[in-house]
Design a protein around this motif. Structure first.
Motif, PDB file in Angstrom:
ATOM      1  N   GLN A 183      27.751 -38.720  -5.817  1.00  0.00           N
ATOM      2  CA  GLN A 183      27.717 -37.258  -5.709  1.00  0.00           C
ATOM      3  C   GLN A 183      26.665 -36.741  -6.671  1.00  0.00           C
ATOM      4  O   GLN A 183      26.730 -37.000  -7.871  1.00  0.00           O
ATOM      5  N   GLU A 189      22.618 -34.482 -12.102  1.00  0.00           N
ATOM      6  CA  GLU A 189      23.856 -35.083 -12.579  1.00  0.00           C
ATOM      7  C   GLU A 189      24.417 -35.969 -11.472  1.00  0.00           C
ATOM      8  O   GLU A 189      24.576 -35.527 -10.335  1.00  0.00           O
ATOM      9  N   LYS A 203      27.474 -38.391 -10.097  1.00  0.00           N
ATOM     10  CA  LYS A 203      28.899 -38.613 -10.304  1.00  0.00           C
ATOM     11  C   LYS A 203      29.388 -39.714  -9.374  1.00  0.00           C
ATOM     12  O   LYS A 203      29.050 -39.736  -8.186  1.00  0.00           O
ATOM     13  N   GLU A 204      30.136 -40.629  -9.965  1.00  0.00           N
ATOM     14  CA  GLU A 204      30.745 -41.691  -9.161  1.00  0.00           C
ATOM     15  C   GLU A 204      32.152 -41.849  -9.677  1.00  0.00           C
ATOM     16  O   GLU A 204      32.341 -42.201 -10.838  1.00  0.00           O
ATOM     17  N   GLY A 205      33.144 -41.577  -8.856  1.00  0.00           N
ATOM     18  CA  GLY A 205      34.526 -41.617  -9.356  1.00  0.00           C
ATOM     19  C   GLY A 205      34.668 -40.590 -10.466  1.00  0.00           C
ATOM     20  O   GLY A 205      34.237 -39.453 -10.331  1.00  0.00           O
ATOM     21  N   ASN A 206      35.226 -41.015 -11.619  1.00  0.00           N
ATOM     22  CA  ASN A 206      35.342 -40.032 -12.694  1.00  0.00           C
ATOM     23  C   ASN A 206      34.298 -40.252 -13.781  1.00  0.00           C
ATOM     24  O   ASN A 206      34.451 -39.873 -14.924  1.00  0.00           O
ATOM     25  N   TRP A 207      33.207 -40.871 -13.382  1.00  0.00           N
ATOM     26  CA  TRP A 207      32.139 -41.168 -14.311  1.00  0.00           C
ATOM     27  C   TRP A 207      30.952 -40.292 -13.941  1.00  0.00           C
ATOM     28  O   TRP A 207      30.597 -40.186 -12.773  1.00  0.00           O
ATOM     29  N   SER A 208      30.348 -39.606 -14.887  1.00  0.00           N
ATOM     30  CA  SER A 208      29.177 -38.809 -14.529  1.00  0.00           C
ATOM     31  C   SER A 208      28.110 -38.902 -15.607  1.00  0.00           C
ATOM     32  O   SER A 208      28.405 -39.108 -16.785  1.00  0.00           O
TER      33      SER A 208
END
Ligand SMILES: Cc1cc2nc3c(=O)[nH]c(=O)nc-3n(C[C@H](O)[C@H](O)[C@H](O)COP(=O)(O)O)c2cc1C
Ligand code: SF4
Ligand code: SF4
Ligand code: FES
Lengths: 620, 212
Positions: free
Chosen positions: B83, B61, B63-68
């Motif tokens: 992340q 998974e 994750k970048e900012g609030n996008w995953s």
């Protein structure tokens, strides 16, 4: 026809063509769209030509015969429109032509029996018919109006004026801005904003100077969908004009038109249009004296559903196997031969000239703010008015299926509508007023897709329907990634079991979990959306699944393992017709006394049901 | 100061399973994880050939900012601030289904069985069509033959559910140089088992150039 060397030439040419039109002559338009053609429209057109020749009609009644693209009202085909009277004749057969010529063309009278009648109202012209009156046509504006073979028809109706405006009076940047302003979103399925896609390509080309390509996606592989086919066949210049404007906006000199291989008429009409546009000077070098060069090459599709997917389509054009590639680098940056490439759908592009003509702001005000414009749908299945419709985005689903589509023949209402093609979702009647736009459909688990709508009634079993779509996609899987190649097969195994009444409620939840795994794990959007029909039917028709699994019943009477055939002793006259039709010879009884079916031997083929004239066969 | 130095070296910083790591700009998430001894299971990946993202076992998974999003680590490029979680509920769900389906697809493979067991998948509910099958069609043999050996002695025949690894036209061919690369990269015993189909009887070969 004269070559146009500047924008002004095109306008003058159009004026000349309009002036040269013989308005005293009537025009007969015969629809040769996919639906009408299948119902013998070519023979109707032939009968008109023959009748005119045989009769040696006088100049003022000798009509111009135009063979047009799809009008949309395919259910009533073959369709014939007459001008200047505006008369609209439906279900015209070659035998009717003589009467139309005699009565309408020669005597100026109406042939009442060929008019369309609905709810006791008889309609003389198409525009009064509710089916047409509730539509708004932008992408399909010229279908049914122009003869796609005739360049002058297209020009009279304004073809290439928007391109001339863009190339001669707008900077590429202005064109991109106009598209951004319009809010147009791709009609091929994903609904990506077209202006933003063009902008990314321009930016990518700045970073890496060199060739930029544009590709028009005409691979339309959804079963039952024929919007793009109708546009390519019926308005090929509209598609080319959209491509030309796009090419100018993003700075591409070469375009590819990828046409589904099963669409020979589309290919033929587009090829002819290409030649005409080159002769006219709207394709080729130094278009309209602006110094801009652009040409288009037609590629025949590779015959697989997955080839409509962007990366598979590019591979196919490059001459490689049409398999998707994982793309974490967008194709606007690295597409065909590693160069910035803009891929747009046929319907998307056919909106573009109108947007340039009327302005992005005008377009943005049609439909909801987040999904502006109109959308074409092909309406098929258990619906009265099977055909092609174009409506503003955001109208309720019931407007399309019930008001325009006329609802389910002989039933109060539909049971479900599958939107978005085979990998779309199944929307239940309880959500009949959902707004049909990109975001609202996603919210309820379905999607817009390319615009196929399959209407189902209470004789359709959702387990069977989900199985059917899944099986289609299983066969279309390219096999490159495991979640799709193995997962779709696995889902079909689950559904097979359910349709035999096997399984448990836990397994139903496991099937949802497998569906989620495929959505998350698949490489391309084929696998990524394939579980949708299963997930939405489980979401909205869980009871029907449980009826199969727990009660061992198929409420729609479709799943063979779960239904039994029996004979109603009150209705059976003992005629014995069923006995003769049963392939298993499992029906017995004395003549003229009620018969019985031996359930053990019955294979549930339904032959008895079809043969019985007294409605004595029960299925439960 | 150290910040500056990192930038000029073309290093990016990201986080994998809570652990801050650094990667070269052109690395993938998988390369970065391996470099840092963080385990991600793979089947269709091998350093020697281009990744093709087919088996999907290496999903993580991102994750970048609030996008995953679920992505395949063998292809996903690293990015500053990314992340990565290598075993979230979604990731594990994808893996468990792939492994259970593989148990039915290549039931004869010990390697697949061991891998599945490591992820708690011990049996399969899916139909077994070919009990002796070991090949999962990861394509490593095809890619190594084409990209590294450069002879294309093996290819994929057919597509979709009927896809299989084969020699062109299903006959042993002279293109095979009997190097054994395909056997080496094969993650299961499949290539070993079908080697003779590819290369034919080596002692009878003429050695006159390549077929096709
Ligand atoms: C399996 C699959 C099949 C597709 N088939 C088509 C198609 O036939 N026509 C089409 O325009 N887009 C199709 N698409 C969508 C394209 O990949 C792409 O998104 C679209 O052509 C972009 O154009 P648009 O932005 O104008 O919609 C398909 C996608 C997938 C995953
Ligand atoms: S999702 Fe299906 S069609 Fe797409 S790459 Fe994977 S196997 Fe091929
Ligand atoms: S033989 Fe081995 S390397 Fe080749 S595709 Fe099958 S599993 Fe992969
Ligand atoms: S190792 Fe990444 S998809 Fe197979």
């Amino acid at each position: 026809m004269d070559r146009v060397n500047k924008a002004e030439d095109l306008r003058e040419l159009r004026n000349r063509l309009i002036a040269a039109q013989d308005t005293s002559r009537p025009v007969v338009r015969v629809c040769l769209g996919p639906g009408c053609l299948a119902q013998g429209a070519d023979k109707v057109a032939g009968a008109f030509k023959k009748a005119i020749k045989d009769r040696g009609l006088q100049a003022d009644v000798k009509p111009l015969i135009k063979e047009t693209g799809c009008h949309g009202f395919c259910k009533l085909g073959p369709l014939v429109n007459l001008d200047p009277s505006g008369l609209f004749y439906a279900q015209v057969k070659p035998e009717d032509v003589e009467e139309i010529v005699e009565q309408t063309l020669v005597k100026g009278q109406v042939v009442d029996r060929l008019l369309y009648t609905e709810n006791g109202n008889q309609y003389q012209t198409a525009s009064e018919i509710p089916f047409y009156a509730m539509q708004q046509k932008i992408a399909t504006r010229n279908l049914g109006l122009i003869d796609p073979i005739l360049l002058e028809d297209a020009i009279i109706n304004g073809a290439y004026l928007a391109a001339a405006k863009a190339l001669s009076y707008m900077k590429p940047e202005d064109v991109v801005k106009e598209l951004e302003l319009s809010g147009l979103r791709g009609r091929g399925g994903a609904g990506f904003p077209t202006g933003r896609k063009w902008r990314s390509a321009v930016d990518a080309a700045k970073k890496s100077p060199g060739m930029v390509y544009i590709v028009c996606n005409g691979d339309e592989g959804d079963p039952g969908a024929f919007m793009d086919r109708a546009i390519m066949e019926g308005d090929p210049h509209g598609v080319l004009e959209g491509m030309l404007i796009e090419a100018y906006a993003v700075g591409a000199n070469q375009g590819f038109l990828y046409v589904r291989t099963e669409y020979p008429i589309a290919v033929k009409n587009l090829k002819r249009a290409l030649d005409q546009a080159r002769d006219l000077g709207m394709l080729g070098q130094n278009i309209l004296g602006t110094g801009f060069d652009f040409d288009v090459q037609i590629n025949r599709g590779a015959g697989a559903f997955v080839c409509g997917e962007s990366t598979a389509l590019f591979s196919s054009i490059e001459g490689k196997a049409g398999e998707p590639r994982a793309k974490y680098i967008r194709s606007v940056e690295r597409g065909l031969w590693g160069r910035p490439t803009v891929l747009n759908n046929v319907e998307t592009l056919s909106n573009v000239p109108v947007i340039i003509d009327e302005g992005g702001d005008w377009y943005a005000h049609i439909g909801p703010a987040n999904s502006p414009g109109t959308k074409a749908f092909s309406l098929v299945g258990k619906v009265k008015n099977v055909g092609l419709v174009e409506v503003p985005m955001g109208v309720p689903l019931s407007r399309i299926v019930e008001d325009i589509g006329g609802g389910v023949p002989g039933k109060d209402h539909f049971k479900a509508v599958q939107t978005g093609g085979p990998s779309g979702g199944c929307i239940p009647y309880s959500l009949k007023d959902v707004a049909v736009d990109f975001d609202s459909l996603i919210k309820i688990g379905s999607m817009m897709g390319s615009g196929g709508m399959i209407v189902m009634d209470d004789t359709d079993c959702v387990v069977d329907v989900a199985r059917y779509f899944l099986h289609f996609l299983e066969e279309e899987s390219c096999g490159k990634c495991l979640p799709c190649r193995l997962g779709l097969k696995g889902m079909v195994e689950f559904l097979d079991r359910f349709s035999r009444g096997e399984g448990s409620e836990e397994e139903l939840d496991e099937l949802v979990s497998l569906g989620e795994a495929i959505k998350d794990g698949a490489l391309c959007a084929l696998g990524g959306s394939a579980p949708n029909p299963v997930l939405t039917t489980i979401r909205y028709f869980r009871d029907e699944y449980l009826a199969h699994i727990v009660d061992k019943k198929c409420p729609a009477g479709v799943c063979k393992s779960l239904i039994t055939y029996s004979i109603d002793t009150d209705k059976c006259t003992g005629c014995g017709l069923c006995v003769r039709n049963c392939p298993q010879s499992c029906i017995t009884g004395e003549t003229k006394t009620p018969h019985t079916i031996n359930g053990e031997a019955c294979v549930r083929c339904g032959m008895c049901l079809e043969s019985c004239k007294f409605g004595a066969i029960n299925v439960a | 100061m150290s910040d500056n130095k990192e930038k000029t070296d073309g290093l990016v910083s990201l986080v994998i399973d809570g652990q801050p790591v650094q990667a070269k700009e052109d690395w993938t998430v998988l390369e970065t994880a391996r470099h840092n001894h963080i385990h991600i299971p793979t089947l269709c990946y091998h350093e020697a050939v281009q990744a093709n993202g087919g088996c999907r076992l290496c999903v993580v998974e991102a994750k970048e900012g609030n996008w995953s999003k679920i992505v395949v680590s063998c292809l996903y490029p690293v990015k500053e601030g990314l992340q990565i979680s290598t075993s979230t509920a979604k990731v594990n769900n994808v893996r468990r289904w792939i492994l259970e389906m593989l148990l039915a697809e290549c039931p004869a493979s010990k390697e697949i069985r061991t891998l599945a067991e490591a992820y708690g998948v011990n049996s399969t509910r899916f139909k077994i069509d070919r009990p002796t099958e070991q090949c999962l069609l990861c394509g490593l043999c095809v890619r190594v033959c084409e990209e590294v050996v450069g002879v294309r002695a093996i290819s994929f025949g057919s597509r979709g559910v009927n896809k299989q690894v084969a020699t062109p036209y299903m006959v042993p061919n002279n293109a095979c140089v009997a190097c054994g690369s395909c056997v080496t990269v094969c993650p299961t015993g499949a290539m070993q088992a079908r080697l003779n189909m590819v290369r034919g009887n080596v002692s009878e070969r003429t050695g006159h150039g390549h077929a096709h």
